[in-house]
Design a protein around this motif. Structure first.
Motif, PDB file in Angstrom:
ATOM      1  N   LYS A  73      75.775  66.997  80.783  1.00 49.81           N
ATOM      2  CA  LYS A  73      74.721  68.288  80.850  1.00 49.81           C
ATOM      3  C   LYS A  73      73.868  68.299  79.028  1.00 49.81           C
ATOM      4  O   LYS A  73      73.015  68.067  78.117  1.00 49.81           O
ATOM      5  N   VAL A  74      75.491  68.104  78.335  1.00 50.17           N
ATOM      6  CA  VAL A  74      74.685  67.923  76.876  1.00 50.17           C
ATOM      7  C   VAL A  74      74.301  66.420  75.998  1.00 50.17           C
ATOM      8  O   VAL A  74      75.063  65.550  76.718  1.00 50.17           O
ATOM      9  N   GLU A  75      72.693  66.674  75.838  1.00 50.59           N
ATOM     10  CA  GLU A  75      72.610  65.463  76.149  1.00 50.59           C
ATOM     11  C   GLU A  75      72.545  64.585  74.833  1.00 50.59           C
ATOM     12  O   GLU A  75      72.611  63.652  73.896  1.00 50.59           O
ATOM     13  N   LYS A  76      72.810  65.747  73.372  1.00 49.11           N
ATOM     14  CA  LYS A  76      72.882  65.497  72.426  1.00 49.11           C
ATOM     15  C   LYS A  76      73.129  66.597  71.146  1.00 49.11           C
ATOM     16  O   LYS A  76      73.601  67.353  71.642  1.00 49.11           O
ATOM     17  N   ILE A  77      74.491  66.080  70.435  1.00 46.64           N
ATOM     18  CA  ILE A  77      74.975  66.471  69.556  1.00 46.64           C
ATOM     19  C   ILE A  77      74.695  66.039  67.639  1.00 46.64           C
ATOM     20  O   ILE A  77      74.942  65.456  67.626  1.00 46.64           O
ATOM     21  N   ILE A  78      73.920  66.966  67.798  1.00 46.91           N
ATOM     22  CA  ILE A  78      73.342  66.670  66.252  1.00 46.91           C
ATOM     23  C   ILE A  78      74.131  67.595  64.989  1.00 46.91           C
ATOM     24  O   ILE A  78      74.414  68.336  65.617  1.00 46.91           O
ATOM     25  N   PRO A  79      73.886  67.302  63.731  1.00 46.96           N
ATOM     26  CA  PRO A  79      74.445  67.839  62.594  1.00 46.96           C
ATOM     27  C   PRO A  79      73.155  68.314  62.142  1.00 46.96           C
ATOM     28  O   PRO A  79      71.951  68.307  63.028  1.00 46.96           O
ATOM     29  N   GLY A  80      73.535  69.658  62.157  1.00 47.23           N
ATOM     30  CA  GLY A  80      72.835  70.766  61.223  1.00 47.23           C
ATOM     31  C   GLY A  80      72.512  70.586  60.014  1.00 47.23           C
ATOM     32  O   GLY A  80      72.508  69.724  59.153  1.00 47.23           O
ATOM     33  N   GLY A  81      71.753  72.294  59.490  1.00 46.15           N
ATOM     34  CA  GLY A  81      71.827  72.195  58.139  1.00 46.15           C
ATOM     35  C   GLY A  81      72.160  73.095  56.790  1.00 46.15           C
ATOM     36  O   GLY A  81      73.559  73.185  57.778  1.00 46.15           O
ATOM     37  N   ALA A  82      71.822  73.206  56.175  1.00 44.01           N
ATOM     38  CA  ALA A  82      72.533  74.613  55.318  1.00 44.01           C
ATOM     39  C   ALA A  82      72.413  75.918  55.806  1.00 44.01           C
ATOM     40  O   ALA A  82      73.301  76.585  55.977  1.00 44.01           O
ATOM     41  N   GLU A  83      71.597  76.333  56.541  1.00 47.27           N
ATOM     42  CA  GLU A  83      70.303  77.590  57.050  1.00 47.27           C
ATOM     43  C   GLU A  83      71.171  77.340  58.556  1.00 47.27           C
ATOM     44  O   GLU A  83      71.107  76.686  59.114  1.00 47.27           O
ATOM     45  N   ARG A  84      71.736  79.042  59.389  1.00 50.55           N
ATOM     46  CA  ARG A  84      71.078  78.565  61.147  1.00 50.55           C
ATOM     47  C   ARG A  84      70.006  78.543  60.849  1.00 50.55           C
ATOM     48  O   ARG A  84      69.614  77.460  61.848  1.00 50.55           O
ATOM     49  N   ASP A  86      67.734  76.544  59.042  1.00 54.14           N
ATOM     50  CA  ASP A  86      67.821  74.967  59.501  1.00 54.14           C
ATOM     51  C   ASP A  86      68.331  74.525  60.648  1.00 54.14           C
ATOM     52  O   ASP A  86      67.377  73.387  61.278  1.00 54.14           O
ATOM     53  N   SER A  87      69.156  74.679  61.092  1.00 53.90           N
ATOM     54  CA  SER A  87      70.232  73.802  62.229  1.00 53.90           C
ATOM     55  C   SER A  87      69.184  74.001  63.509  1.00 53.90           C
ATOM     56  O   SER A  87      69.110  72.872  63.786  1.00 53.90           O
ATOM     57  N   VAL A  88      68.720  75.347  63.879  1.00 50.65           N
ATOM     58  CA  VAL A  88      67.812  75.803  64.584  1.00 50.65           C
ATOM     59  C   VAL A  88      66.320  74.586  64.746  1.00 50.65           C
ATOM     60  O   VAL A  88      65.890  74.065  65.756  1.00 50.65           O
ATOM     61  N   ARG A  89      65.746  74.613  62.902  1.00 50.18           N
ATOM     62  CA  ARG A  89      64.903  73.036  63.310  1.00 50.18           C
ATOM     63  C   ARG A  89      65.007  72.169  64.000  1.00 50.18           C
ATOM     64  O   ARG A  89      64.650  71.428  63.861  1.00 50.18           O
ATOM     65  N   LEU A  90      66.257  71.522  62.975  1.00 50.10           N
ATOM     66  CA  LEU A  90      66.157  70.496  63.866  1.00 50.10           C
ATOM     67  C   LEU A  90      66.696  69.536  65.482  1.00 50.10           C
ATOM     68  O   LEU A  90      66.641  69.233  65.769  1.00 50.10           O
ATOM     69  N   GLY A  91      67.428  71.328  65.328  1.00 54.36           N
ATOM     70  CA  GLY A  91      67.835  71.533  67.090  1.00 54.36           C
ATOM     71  C   GLY A  91      66.515  70.978  67.727  1.00 54.36           C
ATOM     72  O   GLY A  91      66.864  70.352  68.748  1.00 54.36           O
ATOM     73  N   LEU A  92      65.619  71.580  67.278  1.00 54.10           N
ATOM     74  CA  LEU A  92      64.183  71.968  67.868  1.00 54.10           C
ATOM     75  C   LEU A  92      63.413  70.533  67.535  1.00 54.10           C
ATOM     76  O   LEU A  92      62.363  70.011  69.040  1.00 54.10           O
ATOM     77  N   ALA A  93      63.232  69.814  66.832  1.00 51.74           N
ATOM     78  CA  ALA A  93      62.539  68.651  66.942  1.00 51.74           C
ATOM     79  C   ALA A  93      63.314  67.255  67.457  1.00 51.74           C
ATOM     80  O   ALA A  93      62.927  66.861  67.819  1.00 51.74           O
ATOM     81  N   ALA A  94      64.809  67.789  68.078  1.00 52.58           N
ATOM     82  CA  ALA A  94      65.561  66.934  68.221  1.00 52.58           C
ATOM     83  C   ALA A  94      65.154  67.157  70.877  1.00 52.58           C
ATOM     84  O   ALA A  94      65.673  65.967  70.971  1.00 52.58           O
ATOM     85  N   LEU A  95      64.674  68.004  70.714  1.00 53.51           N
ATOM     86  CA  LEU A  95      64.329  68.420  72.140  1.00 53.51           C
ATOM     87  C   LEU A  95      63.173  67.434  72.476  1.00 53.51           C
ATOM     88  O   LEU A  95      62.373  66.832  71.641  1.00 53.51           O
ATOM     89  N   PRO A  96      63.185  67.031  73.214  1.00 55.84           N
ATOM     90  CA  PRO A  96      61.725  66.489  74.383  1.00 55.84           C
ATOM     91  C   PRO A  96      60.892  66.463  73.700  1.00 55.84           C
ATOM     92  O   PRO A  96      60.630  68.525  74.954  1.00 55.84           O
ATOM     93  N   GLN A  97      60.051  65.455  73.786  1.00 60.06           N
ATOM     94  CA  GLN A  97      58.148  66.607  73.357  1.00 60.06           C
ATOM     95  C   GLN A  97      57.994  67.526  74.795  1.00 60.06           C
ATOM     96  O   GLN A  97      57.253  68.038  74.048  1.00 60.06           O
ATOM     97  N   ASP A  98      58.394  67.201  75.789  1.00 63.63           N
ATOM     98  CA  ASP A  98      57.400  67.280  77.240  1.00 63.63           C
ATOM     99  C   ASP A  98      58.230  68.754  77.631  1.00 63.63           C
ATOM    100  O   ASP A  98      58.544  68.897  78.287  1.00 63.63           O
ATOM    101  N   THR A  99      58.905  69.458  76.778  1.00 62.41           N
ATOM    102  CA  THR A  99      59.683  70.589  77.004  1.00 62.41           C
ATOM    103  C   THR A  99      58.911  71.867  77.161  1.00 62.41           C
ATOM    104  O   THR A  99      58.437  72.464  76.069  1.00 62.41           O
ATOM    105  N   ASP A 100      59.419  72.532  78.309  1.00 63.41           N
ATOM    106  CA  ASP A 100      58.360  73.608  78.927  1.00 63.41           C
ATOM    107  C   ASP A 100      59.088  74.702  77.581  1.00 63.41           C
ATOM    108  O   ASP A 100      58.089  75.658  77.142  1.00 63.41           O
ATOM    109  N   PHE A 101      60.405  74.892  78.079  1.00 65.12           N
ATOM    110  CA  PHE A 101      61.513  76.634  77.290  1.00 65.12           C
ATOM    111  C   PHE A 101      62.369  76.146  77.067  1.00 65.12           C
ATOM    112  O   PHE A 101      62.961  74.794  77.321  1.00 65.12           O
ATOM    113  N   VAL A 102      62.693  76.221  75.740  1.00 55.78           N
ATOM    114  CA  VAL A 102      63.816  76.333  75.398  1.00 55.78           C
ATOM    115  C   VAL A 102      64.876  77.523  74.959  1.00 55.78           C
ATOM    116  O   VAL A 102      63.595  78.298  74.117  1.00 55.78           O
ATOM    117  N   LEU A 103      65.905  77.941  74.928  1.00 51.55           N
ATOM    118  CA  LEU A 103      66.459  79.107  75.232  1.00 51.55           C
ATOM    119  C   LEU A 103      68.161  78.433  74.121  1.00 51.55           C
ATOM    120  O   LEU A 103      68.773  77.665  74.198  1.00 51.55           O
TER     121      LEU A 103
END
Length: 410
Positions: A73-84, A86-103
């Motif tokens: 189920k864990v499709e990607k494990i990516i490095p985060g940023g300096a602040e939380r 930043d990490s969320v923004r990087l994580g959002l960019a790593a999601l498939p573009q056809d994602t409907d909702f994100v928790l």
């Protein structure tokens, strides 16, 4: 409909005061971040998971994810940023573009339930944004300079915000883009959506949906874990009855004692620290009498046989080995029994050498080997006023006491 979970787990955990990063500390024998990960991984509405960790921790996290069978189920494990943020923004960019909702859910909130996932997701489908929240119980006052009260807020309107925070993918992506452009840092993800003038719905959550930030939080979490928190949708008397039937918090005390005689030509190692001294201690391993006493205390508390049974001195595999390895393997045995370590209190009994200059390094070594916060480890030293074998300088003794917490289903 594609629904993804995004778990930021890249924090340093400074307030925990442990050399081990908070997300890798153990709760109920498992690394903290795996608890919520497992709930997402087994939820039928969650398409996949993106885990964001500190740079350099990707391989360690991937190994643990695979070890617990969550890698499908864990499709990607990516490095985060300096602040939380930043990490969320990087994580959002790593999601498939056809994602409907994100928790988006904090890795340090282990008591996530399938019910809370479903309710925040349903609310986000209505409004585009929803956050788990708990009504504030305490009276909240606003203070000015010199801590003088300026006003008291109306408690009935106040909510403590947690996670998951669930959003339409396009909305939260735009909210983070705008915040990044404006150099705005929010205390949560929802405030970025609020800046866009969009509504955010509050979804009542359980008081047990706590975030582990300090050592006190971890102790509370261990007791909640023992009570079955987070594993039932039921609230009130029915849920309490179920949790009592499934398990209760159990505490176990263990004691350990060990003695080693001095032997010429050996290194003196205590608490994993090599101490300059003309003689070392005799023994099959590095003869670290302190760590042997601690290991025996832990094994005894778990109802296991002693250190000689698990690490026999007839086995060449343990010849000359660092006792820190023995302690690490002892901790693994404890975790397999479902126990976590509440504290260790230990005492070195020696006329010489002086132990005090090395105590803090010993504590750090023990905490790291056991994967527990430093403040849970005590190392003390005493002499016997030149009485007995230690007073005559013939050897060193050590004793230890430990407290384990775990789950009893008996």
């Amino acid at each position: 409909m594609k629904v993804y979970a995004l778990i930021p787990a890249a924090g340093s955990g400074r307030r925990m005061g442990s050399e081990t990063k908070k997300q890798f500390l153990l709760l109920g024998g498992r690394p903290l971040f795996l608890h919520c990960l497992e709930v997402f991984a087994h939820h039928p509405e969650v398409t996949g998971i993106v885990l964001v960790v500190s740079p350099g921790d990707e391989e360690r996290a991937a190994r643990l994810v695979a070890e617990y069978g969550l890698d499908k189920k864990v499709e990607k494990i990516i490095p985060g940023g300096a602040e939380r943020q930043d990490s969320v923004r990087l994580g959002l960019a790593a999601l498939p573009q056809d994602t409907d909702f994100v928790l988006i859910h904090d890795a340090a909130r282990p008591f996530l339930t399938p019910d809370l996932i479903e309710r925040t997701l349903a609310a986000a489908r209505r409004t585009g944004a929803a956050v788990a929240a708990v009504p504030v119980k305490d009276t909240i006052k606003v203070a000015g300079p010199n801590r003088l009260v300026e006003r008291t807020l109306k408690r009935s309107t106040l909510w403590a915000i947690g996670t998951p925070q669930t959003f339409a993918y396009g909305l939260i992506l735009e909210a983070h883009r705008r915040a990044h452009e404006d150099r705005f840092i929010g205390t949560d993800d929802a405030v970025l959506v609020e800046r866009l003038g969009r509504p955010v719905e509050l979804v009542p959550a359980s008081d047990t949906n706590i975030k582990i930030t300090t050592p006190t939080d971890l102790l509370l979490a261990e007791c909640l874990f023992g009570r079955g928190a987070g594993d039932s949708k039921e609230a009130g008397p029915a849920g309490e009855k179920k949790r009592k039937e499934e398990g209760s918090c159990m505490m176990r005390v263990g004691t350990g004692f060990d003695v080693h005689a001095f032997k010429p030509g050996r290194r003196l190692v205590l608490g994993g620290v090599e101490i300059p001294y003309p003689r070392g201690l005799g023994g099959h391993s590095d003869a670290d009498v302190l760590l042997h006493a601690i290991a025996d205390a832990l094994l005894g508390a778990a109802g296991e046989r002693d250190i000689g049974h698990h690490f026999p001195d007839q086995d060449p595999a343990w010849a000359g080995v660092s006792s820190l390895i023995i302690l690490e393997k002892t901790a693994a045995i404890i975790r397999r029994h479902g126990f976590s370590i509440a504290n260790i209190d230990s005492l070195v009994i020696a006329q010489e050498p002086k132990i005090a200059p090395y105590v803090e390094k010993m504590r750090a070594n023990i905490a790291q080997a056991l994967q527990i916060p430093l403040e849970r480890v005590a190392v003390k030293a005493t002499s016997t006023e030149r009485l007995g074998f230690t007073g005559r300088g013939e050897g060193i003794a050590a004793q230890a006491v430990c407290l384990l917490q775990g789950v009893s289903t008996r």
